[in-house]
Design an enzyme around this catalytic site. Sequence first.
Site, PDB file in Angstrom:
ATOM      1  CB  SER A  90      -0.876  -0.031   1.247  1.00 38.16           C
ATOM      2  OG  SER A  90      -1.789   1.015   1.205  1.00 38.16           O
ATOM      3  CG  HIS A 104      -3.917   4.862  -3.143  1.00 41.77           C
ATOM      4  ND1 HIS A 104      -4.887   4.221  -3.876  1.00 41.77           N
ATOM      5  CD2 HIS A 104      -3.664   4.072  -2.076  1.00 41.77           C
ATOM      6  CE1 HIS A 104      -5.214   3.090  -3.259  1.00 41.77           C
ATOM      7  NE2 HIS A 104      -4.491   2.977  -2.173  1.00 41.77           N
ATOM      8  CG  ASN A 106      -3.997  -1.814  -1.800  1.00 54.74           C
ATOM      9  OD1 ASN A 106      -5.097  -2.330  -1.960  1.00 54.74           O
ATOM     10  ND2 ASN A 106      -3.112  -2.290  -0.953  1.00 54.74           N
ATOM     11  NE  ARG A 108      -7.762  -5.027  -1.529  1.00 54.00           N
ATOM     12  CZ  ARG A 108      -7.918  -4.022  -2.380  1.00 54.00           C
ATOM     13  NH1 ARG A 108      -6.922  -3.246  -2.705  1.00 54.00           N
ATOM     14  NH2 ARG A 108      -9.113  -3.790  -2.929  1.00 54.00           N
ATOM     15  N   GLY A 256      -4.612  -3.526  13.234  1.00 56.43           N
ATOM     16  CA  GLY A 256      -3.309  -3.409  12.568  1.00 56.43           C
ATOM     17  C   GLY A 256      -2.433  -2.372  13.251  1.00 56.43           C
ATOM     18  NE  ARG A 257       4.602  -0.157  13.435  1.00 54.81           N
ATOM     19  CZ  ARG A 257       5.146   0.849  12.753  1.00 54.81           C
ATOM     20  NH1 ARG A 257       4.765   1.095  11.529  1.00 54.81           N
ATOM     21  NH2 ARG A 257       6.098   1.586  13.309  1.00 54.81           N
ATOM     22  CB  ILE A 258      -2.327   2.829  14.850  1.00 54.51           C
ATOM     23  CG1 ILE A 258      -3.376   3.865  14.507  1.00 54.51           C
ATOM     24  CG2 ILE A 258      -1.243   3.390  15.728  1.00 54.51           C
ATOM     25  CD1 ILE A 258      -4.591   3.250  13.894  1.00 54.51           C
ATOM     26  CD  GLU A 259       2.267   6.515  14.187  1.00 56.38           C
ATOM     27  OE1 GLU A 259       2.695   7.087  13.179  1.00 56.38           O
ATOM     28  OE2 GLU A 259       1.577   7.089  15.047  1.00 56.38           O
ATOM     29  CB  SER A 260       1.732   0.478   9.210  1.00 57.71           C
ATOM     30  OG  SER A 260       2.944   0.202   9.870  1.00 57.71           O
TER      31      SER A 260
END
Lengths: 298, 298
Positions: A90, A104, A106, A108, A256-260
């Site tokens: 992403s 952008h 992405n 997946r 998920g990892r919020i900063e990512s």
Amino acid sequence: MDFKEKVKEAFQIAQQKICKALEEVDGKSHFSVEEWSHIEGGGGITRVIQRGNVLEKGGVNFSAVEGKIPGFMKSQVNADADLFFATGISIVIHPESPMIPIIHMNVRYFQTDAGDSWFGGGIDLTPIYIVDEQAKFFHSELKRTCDQFDIEYYPRFKNWADDYFFNEHRNETRGIGGIFYDYIKPDESISQEQLLQFAIALTDTFVDVYVPIVQENRNKPFTPSHKEWQLIRRGRYVEFNLVYDRGTKFGLETKGRIESILMSLPEFASWKYQHLVEVGSDEEYTLSKLKKGIDWLN
Amino acid sequence: MDFKEKVKEAFQIAQQKICKALEEVDGKSHFSVEEWSHIEGGGGITRVIQRGNVLEKGGVNFSAVEGKIPGFMKSQVNADADLFFATGISIVIHPESPMIPIIHMNVRYFQTDAGDSWFGGGIDLTPIYIVDEQAKFFHSELKRTCDQFDIEYYPRFKNWADDYFFNEHRNETRGIGGIFYDYIKPDESISQEQLLQFAIALTDTFVDVYVPIVQENRNKPFTPSHKEWQLIRRGRYVEFNLVYDRGTKFGLETKGRIESILMSLPEFASWKYQHLVEVGSDEEYTLSKLKKGIDWLN
């Protein structure tokens, strides 16, 4: 090799290639590398570039996570499915100059423990100022890549992008669209392997379209009023990502990892009450083109 | 007079009173006045102040709208209900100085064509830098107002605010909370008239708490690094409003006037990747207090 392992490996290689190309075009900053683990299984590698010559803030995130299928996805999978595996790349890039579009991308791959599996993805461009020639170039290149796999893809996925990258509450598209697809499964006309190749081809196309667009616009002068307009358009981008974006929603709901997940948000954004654009201005021209159904190729 | 007309009139008077008090404390800018109509019926008066001495951007919105009950609310109303009427005041104030907290207040009355009716509302404070004494003052005043109506209200509504004004994905409260309540119907202990009086009392309390907080902090000096922290905290505010806020969701889903709904967003906000605060700093202290269940009174 297990198909999902093959997808993971291909996506990781693509991540490295994209970061290298973006570092070259930026010429100053480098991508950080953070490896992280998902609470239920798997993890990812988040790579972020900040305060470059050209790229104010950008992220190229790879992840391969597993866990329980979140409630809002239950209707989309086999009734017996309980666990998911998802891997993807992403990307969101916020350039400093308002003359360079936000981009952008992405891609997946998703599978469940009940045998469902599919690919999804998309690329869309959000110019702060729309330039018709650049929009045509962007869409032409997407079409060229799509056509190599299925000539139905570009028209179908272009319309899907118009519908998906849409701020319903503003009645405006987020930018000039691009392509979007989801739940694409192998069938008689395309194999799982070819769907993977299509995803990888899009990661190449991402570099092939964005590098020239950056180069063409990077030396254009801009004023504080261009910058003001950029921050307002970035505000709309924030609205889309927090209100509608499926990837963000999936990330938040699966812990998920919020900063990512939120690396997609710009360093600075702005909201003004009842901001009006001047008649005949470049801002008004851009607004007039933030509509579904525009044929950018002709 | 019809009860709903009485509520509307009381809310409109409260809107004028609040704008007057905020203009006085600002000392420079004035609230604009836009009257608007809702697509299905009713309308509102949006009042916005921008670029004041103290208030960078603030809105005090009155609305009284009607329409079809949106899908996500169906489970909360009588099965026969098809149409709603809703009136309320909604306020968000973003001061320019990072030493002055953001404040939000909302009071609302809702009824359906099947005879359901209830009140809801809340006030919460979002300091960029938490000052314990001010937090105590804020919560004490809310308790004092609540206690005049029901001594169970403050503890109950304070906990409700802790749960409601919470950024789940960040695992942090939006600020020091306050009170929040919803679906409060008249019963043997409180009449519909008294619930209206409670709502109006909260609009008075809003002025009584915020004016002294502005005055106490307005002359405190600040640096670019305080300002940077403010923009990051405003980013969290944007996240809450776009991801969780029920009023925003209700407005977007019922096709409300978008500029009135999103007047709650700040003029400027910022997102940095993996922003870290220094050990022992004021920013770290504030973060340590963005938790549920803090007893601010003692």
